[in-house]
Design a protein around this motif. Structure first.
Motif, PDB file in Angstrom:
ATOM      1  N   ILE A 144       0.843  -1.201   0.000  1.00 20.41           N
ATOM      2  CA  ILE A 144       0.000   0.000   0.000  1.00 20.41           C
ATOM      3  C   ILE A 144       0.875   1.246   0.000  1.00 20.41           C
ATOM      4  O   ILE A 144       0.660   2.183  -0.765  1.00 20.41           O
ATOM      5  CB  ILE A 144      -0.943   0.007   1.216  1.00 20.41           C
ATOM      6  N   LEU A 145       1.872   1.267   0.869  1.00 22.42           N
ATOM      7  CA  LEU A 145       2.760   2.427   0.962  1.00 22.42           C
ATOM      8  C   LEU A 145       3.498   2.666  -0.349  1.00 22.42           C
ATOM      9  O   LEU A 145       3.720   3.802  -0.754  1.00 22.42           O
ATOM     10  CB  LEU A 145       3.758   2.236   2.108  1.00 22.42           C
ATOM     11  N   VAL A 159       3.557  14.553   1.515  1.00 19.82           N
ATOM     12  CA  VAL A 159       4.893  14.506   2.120  1.00 19.82           C
ATOM     13  C   VAL A 159       4.798  14.693   3.635  1.00 19.82           C
ATOM     14  O   VAL A 159       5.437  13.972   4.409  1.00 19.82           O
ATOM     15  CB  VAL A 159       5.828  15.570   1.484  1.00 19.82           C
ATOM     16  N   THR A 160       3.956  15.628   4.080  1.00 21.72           N
ATOM     17  CA  THR A 160       3.775  15.866   5.517  1.00 21.72           C
ATOM     18  C   THR A 160       3.230  14.616   6.212  1.00 21.72           C
ATOM     19  O   THR A 160       3.745  14.191   7.249  1.00 21.72           O
ATOM     20  CB  THR A 160       2.806  17.054   5.740  1.00 21.72           C
ATOM     21  N   ILE A 161       2.207  14.013   5.616  1.00 18.84           N
ATOM     22  CA  ILE A 161       1.583  12.818   6.189  1.00 18.84           C
ATOM     23  C   ILE A 161       2.569  11.660   6.205  1.00 18.84           C
ATOM     24  O   ILE A 161       2.710  10.957   7.213  1.00 18.84           O
ATOM     25  CB  ILE A 161       0.301  12.448   5.412  1.00 18.84           C
ATOM     26  N   ARG A 162       3.271  11.461   5.098  1.00 13.24           N
ATOM     27  CA  ARG A 162       4.204  10.335   5.009  1.00 13.24           C
ATOM     28  C   ARG A 162       5.338  10.465   6.020  1.00 13.24           C
ATOM     29  O   ARG A 162       5.705   9.497   6.678  1.00 13.24           O
ATOM     30  CB  ARG A 162       4.756  10.238   3.590  1.00 13.24           C
ATOM     31  N   LYS A 163       5.883  11.674   6.158  1.00 14.02           N
ATOM     32  CA  LYS A 163       6.987  11.875   7.111  1.00 14.02           C
ATOM     33  C   LYS A 163       6.531  11.628   8.546  1.00 14.02           C
ATOM     34  O   LYS A 163       7.236  11.013   9.333  1.00 14.02           O
ATOM     35  CB  LYS A 163       7.560  13.286   6.974  1.00 14.02           C
ATOM     36  N   LYS A 164       5.348  12.132   8.875  1.00 11.74           N
ATOM     37  CA  LYS A 164       4.845  11.949  10.245  1.00 11.74           C
ATOM     38  C   LYS A 164       4.588  10.476  10.541  1.00 11.74           C
ATOM     39  O   LYS A 164       4.954   9.975  11.613  1.00 11.74           O
ATOM     40  CB  LYS A 164       3.573  12.766  10.473  1.00 11.74           C
ATOM     41  N   HIS A 174       2.519  -1.609   8.900  1.00 11.38           N
ATOM     42  CA  HIS A 174       1.065  -1.761   9.023  1.00 11.38           C
ATOM     43  C   HIS A 174       0.457  -0.512   9.672  1.00 11.38           C
ATOM     44  O   HIS A 174      -0.519   0.046   9.163  1.00 11.38           O
ATOM     45  CB  HIS A 174       0.747  -3.014   9.845  1.00 11.38           C
ATOM     46  N   MET A 175       1.047  -0.071  10.762  1.00 12.73           N
ATOM     47  CA  MET A 175       0.532   1.120  11.438  1.00 12.73           C
ATOM     48  C   MET A 175       0.795   2.382  10.622  1.00 12.73           C
ATOM     49  O   MET A 175      -0.002   3.319  10.635  1.00 12.73           O
ATOM     50  CB  MET A 175       1.146   1.248  12.840  1.00 12.73           C
ATOM     51  N   ARG A 176       1.906   2.400   9.902  1.00 12.03           N
ATOM     52  CA  ARG A 176       2.194   3.545   9.023  1.00 12.03           C
ATOM     53  C   ARG A 176       1.109   3.697   7.972  1.00 12.03           C
ATOM     54  O   ARG A 176       0.589   4.787   7.744  1.00 12.03           O
ATOM     55  CB  ARG A 176       3.529   3.298   8.299  1.00 12.03           C
ATOM     56  N   ALA A 177       0.786   2.586   7.304  1.00 10.96           N
ATOM     57  CA  ALA A 177      -0.236   2.614   6.250  1.00 10.96           C
ATOM     58  C   ALA A 177      -1.592   2.995   6.848  1.00 10.96           C
ATOM     59  O   ALA A 177      -2.345   3.764   6.248  1.00 10.96           O
ATOM     60  CB  ALA A 177      -0.317   1.260   5.558  1.00 10.96           C
ATOM     61  N   HIS A 178      -1.890   2.479   8.028  1.00 16.50           N
ATOM     62  CA  HIS A 178      -3.151   2.800   8.702  1.00 16.50           C
ATOM     63  C   HIS A 178      -3.220   4.302   9.015  1.00 16.50           C
ATOM     64  O   HIS A 178      -4.235   4.948   8.759  1.00 16.50           O
ATOM     65  CB  HIS A 178      -3.284   1.974   9.982  1.00 16.50           C
ATOM     66  N   GLN A 179      -2.145   4.843   9.564  1.00 16.95           N
ATOM     67  CA  GLN A 179      -2.124   6.270   9.904  1.00 16.95           C
ATOM     68  C   GLN A 179      -2.261   7.130   8.651  1.00 16.95           C
ATOM     69  O   GLN A 179      -3.010   8.109   8.642  1.00 16.95           O
ATOM     70  CB  GLN A 179      -0.829   6.621  10.637  1.00 16.95           C
ATOM     71  N   GLU A 180      -1.557   6.759   7.577  1.00 18.19           N
ATOM     72  CA  GLU A 180      -1.663   7.525   6.334  1.00 18.19           C
ATOM     73  C   GLU A 180      -3.095   7.499   5.819  1.00 18.19           C
ATOM     74  O   GLU A 180      -3.644   8.533   5.427  1.00 18.19           O
ATOM     75  CB  GLU A 180      -0.708   6.974   5.277  1.00 18.19           C
ATOM     76  N   LYS A 181      -3.720   6.322   5.829  1.00 10.63           N
ATOM     77  CA  LYS A 181      -5.092   6.195   5.330  1.00 10.63           C
ATOM     78  C   LYS A 181      -6.034   7.104   6.120  1.00 10.63           C
ATOM     79  O   LYS A 181      -6.878   7.801   5.536  1.00 10.63           O
ATOM     80  CB  LYS A 181      -5.549   4.736   5.429  1.00 10.63           C
TER      81      LYS A 181
END
Length: 193
Positions: A144-145, A159-164, A174-181
């Motif tokens: 997904i990422l 870029v802001t969302i991905r960096k955070k 898994h949590m990164r993709a969830h947070q981005e979504k």
């Protein structure tokens, strides 16, 4: 997309906030979605990685763990080949990102598979079943990422969302993709205000 009934059904599902898993077989890809449907995360059937994601998403919604991709990979390849043989002469349009995928994502996620294995080993040191499940979930999230920026999200916001997300979850894709979504969905809601 030319059928009023299909559009009505899609709109009703979207409006009722029920799960919706659009899988686009048209060579034009996500560009065929119009109106409020543009904001949903549609997957493109011409891309193997997105079909794997489709199976994972359906399994998650149904509360089941699908069989491993090796059990249906052959059928998936045949399905993609059948789409190519439907008479469409155009090349399938890649989904979502306008960035050069291979360069940015190969650098951004180099060593990701080793990182996933190490993360899951630390999470599940003595439970090999859960470690294998963890690796599968993390690998799906990595796919997904790697899709990059959704077409309806501005580059600066992405870029802001991905960096955070990377900062908050350095070893958990898994949590990164969830947070981005969640952040993408919040941005879409803000645009509607």
């Amino acid at each position: 997309m030319n059928s009023h009934y299909v559009l009505f059904e899609l709109g009703a599902r979207w409006g009722a906030k029920k799960p919706l898993f659009p899988l686009i077989t048209d060579n034009k890809g996500v560009s065929i979605l119009k109106g409020p449907l543009q904001g949903i995360n549609a997957l493109v059937a011409h891309e193997e990685g997105q079909l794997f994601q489709f199976v994972a998403d359906i399994g998650k919604e149904l509360g089941i763990v699908p069989e491993g991709p090796n059990s249906y990979h052959g059928q998936m390849k045949q399905f993609i080949k059948s789409l190519a043989n439907t008479g469409a002469n155009e090349k399938p349009v890649k989904a979502q990102s306008s960035q050069p995928q291979k360069e940015s994502n190969s650098e951004e996620y180099s060593g990701a598979n080793e990182q996933i294995k190490e993360h899951c080993k630390q999470e599940w040191p003595d439970d090999f079943h859960m470690r294998a499940h963890c690796i599968a979930e993390q690998s799906k999230a990595l796919l997904i990422l790697q899709q990059g920026r959704p077409s309806d999200i501005e580059e600066d916001d992405f870029v802001t969302i991905r960096k955070k997300a990377a900062r908050d979850w350095p070893s958990d894709f898994h949590m990164r993709a969830h947070q981005e979504k969640e952040q993408f969905e919040a941005l879409r809601r803000l645009k509607d205000l």
